[in-house]
Design a protein around this motif. Structure first.
Motif, short mmCIF file in Angstrom:
data_model
loop_
_atom_site.label_atom_id
_atom_site.label_comp_id
_atom_site.label_asym_id
_atom_site.label_seq_id
_atom_site.Cartn_x
_atom_site.Cartn_y
_atom_site.Cartn_z
N PHE A 20 32.64 46.15 39.89
CA PHE A 20 33.36 45.08 39.48
C PHE A 20 34.85 45.37 39.92
O PHE A 20 35.36 46.20 39.31
CB PHE A 20 33.21 44.49 38.00
CG PHE A 20 31.71 44.09 37.58
CD1 PHE A 20 31.26 42.87 37.87
CD2 PHE A 20 30.86 45.05 37.01
CE1 PHE A 20 30.17 42.46 37.41
CE2 PHE A 20 29.71 44.55 36.64
CZ PHE A 20 29.23 43.36 36.93
N LYS A 22 38.80 43.41 40.25
CA LYS A 22 39.83 42.12 40.13
C LYS A 22 40.01 41.96 41.41
O LYS A 22 40.82 42.74 42.07
CB LYS A 22 40.48 42.36 38.90
CG LYS A 22 39.95 42.22 37.52
CD LYS A 22 41.22 42.01 36.95
CE LYS A 22 40.61 41.50 35.48
NZ LYS A 22 41.61 41.35 34.36
N ARG A 26 40.43 37.39 39.26
CA ARG A 26 38.84 36.99 39.19
C ARG A 26 38.25 38.30 39.43
O ARG A 26 38.42 39.12 40.00
CB ARG A 26 38.53 35.75 40.02
CG ARG A 26 39.40 34.54 39.65
CD ARG A 26 38.62 33.60 40.55
NE ARG A 26 39.34 32.26 40.45
CZ ARG A 26 39.21 31.25 41.30
NH1 ARG A 26 38.56 31.07 42.23
NH2 ARG A 26 39.92 30.30 40.85
N LYS A 27 36.90 38.29 38.71
CA LYS A 27 36.22 39.55 38.92
C LYS A 27 35.32 39.22 40.07
O LYS A 27 34.93 38.07 40.28
CB LYS A 27 35.27 39.79 37.64
CG LYS A 27 36.16 40.23 36.35
CD LYS A 27 35.19 40.40 35.44
CE LYS A 27 35.94 40.62 34.10
NZ LYS A 27 36.74 39.36 33.60
N GLN A 28 35.19 40.14 41.00
CA GLN A 28 34.21 40.04 42.30
C GLN A 28 33.25 41.19 41.98
O GLN A 28 33.65 42.48 41.87
CB GLN A 28 35.25 40.29 43.20
CG GLN A 28 34.25 40.00 44.62
CD GLN A 28 35.32 40.04 45.66
OE1 GLN A 28 36.48 40.54 45.73
NE2 GLN A 28 34.90 39.58 47.08
#
Length: 133
Positions: A20, A22, A26-28
């Motif tokens: 994960f 950022k 936003r988290k990706q």
């Protein structure tokens, strides 16, 4: 991806290696290299960078039209630090192709606002191959 089955209770355990990260607040999810993706990656517009670029162009217009005559005037009007105004104004020197990629969400994943706020080459050709940008 690995899977194991426990025959006693018919339990299936699936292990999927992922990270994960950022990006633009936003988290990706990032899959390991070589892993097949079930869907092509969608373009992700980084609104933080887009807003900063838009703000930089707005402030540059203020300087060009005489609404504000100095960076300090803009900083006072916006109630922010003059150093920040200078760094955001520098974003107006980004190559048009790079700005277009950012607006379309096609920029490389290593491009962040924090990275763009650091000094970068003003020559557009050097920006395209610069690791910092």
């Amino acid at each position: 991806m690995t899977a194991s089955v426990t025959s006693e209770h018919d339990t299936i355990t699936v292990h999927v290696p992922l990270i994960f990260a950022k990006r633009g607040g936003r988290k990706q999810v990032i899959v390991p290299d070589g892993a097949s993706s079930w869907a092509p990656p969608r373009a992700r517009v980084d609104n933080t960078i887009v807003k900063a670029i838009a703000r930089g162009f707005r402030w540059r217009k203020f300087l060009e039209t005489g609404i504000h005559t100095t960076v300090e005037d803009i900083a006072t009007a916006e109630k922010i630090n003059p150093s920040y105004v200078s760094r955001v104004l520098r974003l107006t020197l980004l190559a048009p192709a790079l700005v277009e990629a950012i607006l379309d969400g096609r920029q490389p994943s290593d491009i962040t606002l924090a990275g763009l706020m650091k000094p970068f080459p003003v020559e557009w050709e050097k920006q395209q191959c610069s690791a910092a940008i």
